[in-house]
Write a protein that holds these residues in place. Structure first.
Motif, mmCIF file in Angstrom:
data_model
loop_
_atom_site.group_PDB
_atom_site.id
_atom_site.type_symbol
_atom_site.label_atom_id
_atom_site.label_comp_id
_atom_site.label_asym_id
_atom_site.label_seq_id
_atom_site.Cartn_x
_atom_site.Cartn_y
_atom_site.Cartn_z
ATOM 1 N N LEU A 125 0.827 -1.223 0.025
ATOM 2 C CA LEU A 125 -0.092 0.114 0.005
ATOM 3 C C LEU A 125 0.866 1.087 -0.182
ATOM 4 C CD1 LEU A 125 -2.650 1.633 0.380
ATOM 5 C CD2 LEU A 125 -2.351 1.066 3.039
ATOM 6 N N LEU A 126 0.750 2.311 -1.084
ATOM 7 C CA LEU A 126 1.529 3.307 -1.067
ATOM 8 C C LEU A 126 0.514 4.633 -0.535
ATOM 9 C CD1 LEU A 126 3.872 4.995 -2.301
ATOM 10 C CD2 LEU A 126 2.360 5.357 -4.529
ATOM 11 N N LEU A 127 1.047 5.368 0.432
ATOM 12 C CA LEU A 127 0.340 6.230 0.912
ATOM 13 C C LEU A 127 0.798 7.649 0.739
ATOM 14 C CD1 LEU A 127 -0.188 4.801 4.539
ATOM 15 C CD2 LEU A 127 -1.889 4.861 2.872
ATOM 16 N N THR A 128 0.195 8.782 0.367
ATOM 17 C CA THR A 128 0.692 9.778 0.037
ATOM 18 C C THR A 128 0.077 11.229 0.636
ATOM 19 O OG1 THR A 128 1.097 9.162 -2.380
ATOM 20 C CG2 THR A 128 1.412 11.553 -2.105
ATOM 21 N N HIS A 129 0.883 11.901 1.321
ATOM 22 C CA HIS A 129 0.371 12.941 2.198
ATOM 23 C C HIS A 129 0.289 14.178 1.035
ATOM 24 C CE1 HIS A 129 4.175 15.289 1.921
ATOM 25 N NE2 HIS A 129 4.664 14.151 2.054
ATOM 26 N N GLY A 130 -0.208 15.578 1.987
ATOM 27 C CA GLY A 130 -0.317 16.599 1.048
ATOM 28 C C GLY A 130 0.318 17.746 1.891
ATOM 29 N N TRP A 131 -0.266 19.030 1.718
ATOM 30 C CA TRP A 131 0.127 20.310 2.621
ATOM 31 C C TRP A 131 -0.973 20.554 3.381
ATOM 32 C CZ3 TRP A 131 -1.602 24.789 3.945
ATOM 33 C CH2 TRP A 131 -0.498 25.741 4.394
ATOM 34 N N PRO A 132 -0.886 20.946 4.788
ATOM 35 C CA PRO A 132 0.633 20.768 5.331
ATOM 36 C C PRO A 132 0.892 19.649 6.240
ATOM 37 C CG PRO A 132 -1.162 22.020 6.864
ATOM 38 C CD PRO A 132 -1.690 21.197 5.638
ATOM 39 N N GLY A 133 0.886 18.642 5.451
ATOM 40 C CA GLY A 133 1.137 17.183 5.913
ATOM 41 C C GLY A 133 2.226 16.714 5.880
ATOM 42 N N SER A 134 2.645 15.629 6.290
ATOM 43 C CA SER A 134 3.973 14.860 6.089
ATOM 44 C C SER A 134 3.775 13.524 6.230
ATOM 45 C CB SER A 134 5.057 15.324 7.120
ATOM 46 O OG SER A 134 4.550 15.137 8.382
ATOM 47 N N PHE A 135 4.745 12.395 6.410
ATOM 48 C CA PHE A 135 4.874 11.265 6.845
ATOM 49 C C PHE A 135 4.034 11.023 8.191
ATOM 50 C CE2 PHE A 135 8.938 12.376 8.277
ATOM 51 C CZ PHE A 135 8.821 11.612 9.446
ATOM 52 N N ILE A 136 4.148 11.991 8.908
ATOM 53 C CA ILE A 136 3.864 12.025 10.405
ATOM 54 C C ILE A 136 2.359 11.708 10.452
ATOM 55 C CG2 ILE A 136 3.319 13.364 12.446
ATOM 56 C CD1 ILE A 136 5.815 15.121 11.606
ATOM 57 N N GLU A 137 1.473 11.979 9.519
ATOM 58 C CA GLU A 137 0.078 11.910 9.657
ATOM 59 C C GLU A 137 -0.569 10.476 9.568
ATOM 60 O OE1 GLU A 137 -1.954 13.336 5.400
ATOM 61 O OE2 GLU A 137 -0.433 14.785 6.494
ATOM 62 N N PHE A 138 0.540 9.490 9.037
ATOM 63 C CA PHE A 138 0.313 8.219 8.917
ATOM 64 C C PHE A 138 0.787 7.211 9.924
ATOM 65 C CE2 PHE A 138 0.382 9.610 4.480
ATOM 66 C CZ PHE A 138 -0.879 9.723 3.968
ATOM 67 N N ILE A 139 1.441 7.957 10.915
ATOM 68 C CA ILE A 139 2.037 7.024 11.638
ATOM 69 C C ILE A 139 1.208 6.110 12.563
ATOM 70 C CG2 ILE A 139 3.585 7.128 13.935
ATOM 71 C CD1 ILE A 139 5.171 9.186 12.752
ATOM 72 N N ARG A 140 -0.074 6.850 12.993
ATOM 73 C CA ARG A 140 -0.924 5.951 14.051
ATOM 74 C C ARG A 140 -1.483 4.671 13.174
ATOM 75 N NH1 ARG A 140 -4.962 9.964 17.490
ATOM 76 N NH2 ARG A 140 -3.361 11.059 18.663
ATOM 77 N N THR A 141 -1.561 5.038 12.014
ATOM 78 C CA THR A 141 -2.142 3.845 11.021
ATOM 79 C C THR A 141 -1.277 2.625 10.772
ATOM 80 O OG1 THR A 141 -1.637 4.862 8.774
ATOM 81 C CG2 THR A 141 -3.745 5.515 10.096
#
Length: 319
Positions: A105-121
């Motif tokens: 699974l490839l997860l892509t963030h946006g602005w003002p996000g980063s890889f951080i927003e996926f850590i919990r998942t």
């Protein structure tokens, strides 16, 4: 600002370790100590931007209580890598599931996000059986940082638009030797993931988006309650919520001077979006903890990506 075992070249994939120099943390503390505040807003809500009392509280916490080393230690427990694609160093996190038949699974963030927003998942996706799920629900997770974000390189030429990024992601998944995979994205990640679906490279089985911007050519005269709410929300965003996007799309370099020189400017530019784009009861802290917000803000500050992260808007406007 960061180190890796060796610099990624050619098709190699190299481990990456985050290590922000203490001098950078000391510089941030000094800048926060020397902030010059404006007068308070002339309204009693957020309609002029972040209220002064909220701004002061956030910066005071950042200056006196926030601990970057806590977060740095946390993210260094994840497997970080860098590789060069189309001449640009790309950072990504790659977590393999213990379940043999997990789906990449490839997860892509946006602005003002980063890889951080996926850590919990990550644990939910890679080890669903630990949370009551099934083995067949498991994913191998790949989380790249967009060009100009986090630990990816900053483009030094024009042309890194969403199509080029999508093609880079295809190369990344091929380089990881994944024959079949799926992709998900929100914000710019949704736009890039949509392009992936349009390209439909061999091996891409499906896409999932959590930002859908789809309008009919003509708005019907009669709308349901939910449809009217959607139209009203779109109109409100266009007239009262899209100023940041216009600035990013037209003058990313100009706003970049403020975002790269002043941590307070950067923090408020992002903190306002945590207020506007989360489900809260009037405060961003209803949805996100202060440390969560400051982890992301501090990452932007430490890697000096205030300007480079918003150029994607300028690129998109010209394609």
């Amino acid at each position: 600002m960061s180190t890796s075992e060796t610099q990624a070249t050619s098709n190699t994939i190299e481990p990456f370790h985050v290590n922000i120099p203490q001098s950078a943390l000391d510089d941030l503390k000094l800048r926060l100590d020397l902030v010059r505040w404006p007068e308070r807003e002339t309204v009693t809500d957020w309609s002029q931007g972040v209220p002064l009392v909220k701004a002061r509280a956030l910066i005071d916490y950042w200056r006196t209580k926030y601990d970057w080393r806590r977060f740095e230690s946390k993210i260094n427990k994840l497997p970080h890598f860098r590789t060069t694609i189309d001449g640009l160093g790309i950072h990504f996190i790659h977590i393999k599931s213990k379940h043999e038949n997990a789906l990449p699974l490839l997860l892509t963030h946006g602005w003002p996000g980063s890889f951080i927003e996926f850590i919990r998942t990550i644990p939910l996706l890679t080890d669903p059986t630990a949370f009551g799920g099934k083995t067949e629900d498991a994913f191998h997770v790949v989380i790249p940082s967009l060009p100009g974000y986090a630990f990816s390189d900053k483009p030094t030429e024009t042309g890194w638009n969403i199509e080029r990024i999508a093609k880079a992601w295809i190369v990344l998944m091929e380089r990881l030797d994944y024959k079949h995979w799926v992709a998900q994205g929100g914000d710019w990640g949704a736009v890039i993931t949509t392009i992936l679906g349009q390209i439909h490279p061999p091996g891409l089985l499906a896409i999932h988006l959590n930002l859908l911007i789809v309008f009919p050519e003509k708005i019907p005269e009669t709308l349901s309650h939910d449809e009217q709410r959607a139209v009203d929300a779109a109109n409100k965003f266009s007239t009262d919520g899209s100023g940041y996007s216009q600035e990013h799309s037209t003058r990313p370099q100009t706003i970049g001077y403020a975002l790269c020189d002043s941590p307070v400017a950067l923090a408020m530019w992002i903190y306002e979006k945590f207020y506007e784009w989360t489900d809260n009861n009037g405060n961003p802290e209803d949805a996100l903890e202060l440390d969560e917000m400051l982890d992301n803000i501090t990452l932007y500050w430490m890697m000096n990506t205030g300007a480079s992260s918003v150029r994607i808007y300028w690129e998109h406007r010209r394609t």
